[in-house]
Design a protein around this motif. Structure first.
Motif, mmCIF file in Angstrom:
data_model
loop_
_atom_site.group_PDB
_atom_site.id
_atom_site.type_symbol
_atom_site.label_atom_id
_atom_site.label_comp_id
_atom_site.label_asym_id
_atom_site.label_seq_id
_atom_site.Cartn_x
_atom_site.Cartn_y
_atom_site.Cartn_z
ATOM 1 N N LYS A 107 27.169 79.290 -12.431
ATOM 2 C CA LYS A 107 27.838 78.993 -14.104
ATOM 3 C C LYS A 107 29.374 78.653 -13.779
ATOM 4 O O LYS A 107 29.765 77.920 -14.440
ATOM 5 N N GLN A 136 18.623 80.756 -16.346
ATOM 6 C CA GLN A 136 19.547 81.149 -15.275
ATOM 7 C C GLN A 136 18.535 82.102 -14.688
ATOM 8 O O GLN A 136 17.711 82.828 -15.116
ATOM 9 N N ILE A 148 22.354 78.473 -12.744
ATOM 10 C CA ILE A 148 21.880 77.799 -14.018
ATOM 11 C C ILE A 148 21.030 76.434 -13.644
ATOM 12 O O ILE A 148 21.487 75.673 -12.416
#
Length: 210
Positions: A107, A136, A148
């Motif tokens: 992320k 995720q 992700i």
């Protein structure tokens, strides 16, 4: 850095190829074209006029204002392009493009790649997760780390909207010729690379700087 020089050379080669009827893939003709181009610039340097120039408004101010305005125009075109899609904002589409082209990533890496503040980027990622456009997963090495991925649904939504997005992008650069686009890309990448490298330097601990 040498990377910037290489990037600029590639852009110049593209401009050379598109601006000649019969471009020759040899060094001598390319250098001749480059020397002529450089000479033309020196003898006919542009002297654009802008509002406030006579009163001392700087070129830096005009460039910054134009970049902000163009960003807003680009977002308006992009919003129109995704009006009937699963995307709420152009940023959601751009984040998925990054995942589709660059592969799975953390992320933090995804947010940094899009030059967003952590809070803003997290909201965008969370919307993608909630809509099922991204997912995720934990990594084998660190269960606390989240990677992700783009989902099948996300890929489908990208494919459904990609032509509209391409048209929106073309609308932003519509008045420019191909050589002008290549020259603009060169200048924009030069600016972006400079700020990217400076940001990386600011994030590097002093002890690791050379």
């Amino acid at each position: 850095m040498m990377y910037n020089l290489l990037s600029e050379l590639i852009s110049l080669v593209k401009t050379y190829e598109s601006s000649n009827d019969n471009p020759v893939a040899e060094l001598a003709p390319f250098l001749s074209w480059l020397n002529g181009r450089h000479g033309d610039r020196e003898t006919s340097a542009p002297n654009p006029q802008w509002e406030g120039k006579a009163r001392g408004r700087s070129a830096d101010s005009v460039i910054n204002t134009s970049l902000v305005h163009l960003y807003r125009y680009a977002r308006l075109h992009a919003k129109t392009a995704i009006a009937e899609s699963a995307f709420s904002t152009p940023d959601e589409f751009i984040y998925l493009i990054c995942l589709a082209s660059g592969g799975s990533m953390s992320k933090t890496a995804l947010i940094r790649q899009n030059v967003h503040e952590k809070a803003t980027g997290t909201l965008i990622v969370n919307r993608l997760l909630k809509k099922g456009l991204a997912e995720q997963q934990t990594t084998d090495n660190d269960k606390r780390s989240r990677i992700i991925n783009i989902t099948t649904k996300g890929t489908q939504e990208l494919n459904n909207s990609i032509e509209n997005i391409k048209m929106a992008s073309a609308n932003v650069t519509e008045p420019l010729s191909t050589p002008e686009k290549m020259e603009l890309i060169t200048l924009l990448l030069k600016l972006e690379d400079f700020h990217h490298e400076r940001k990386l330097l600011e994030q590097t601990p002093t002890n690791f700087r050379t």
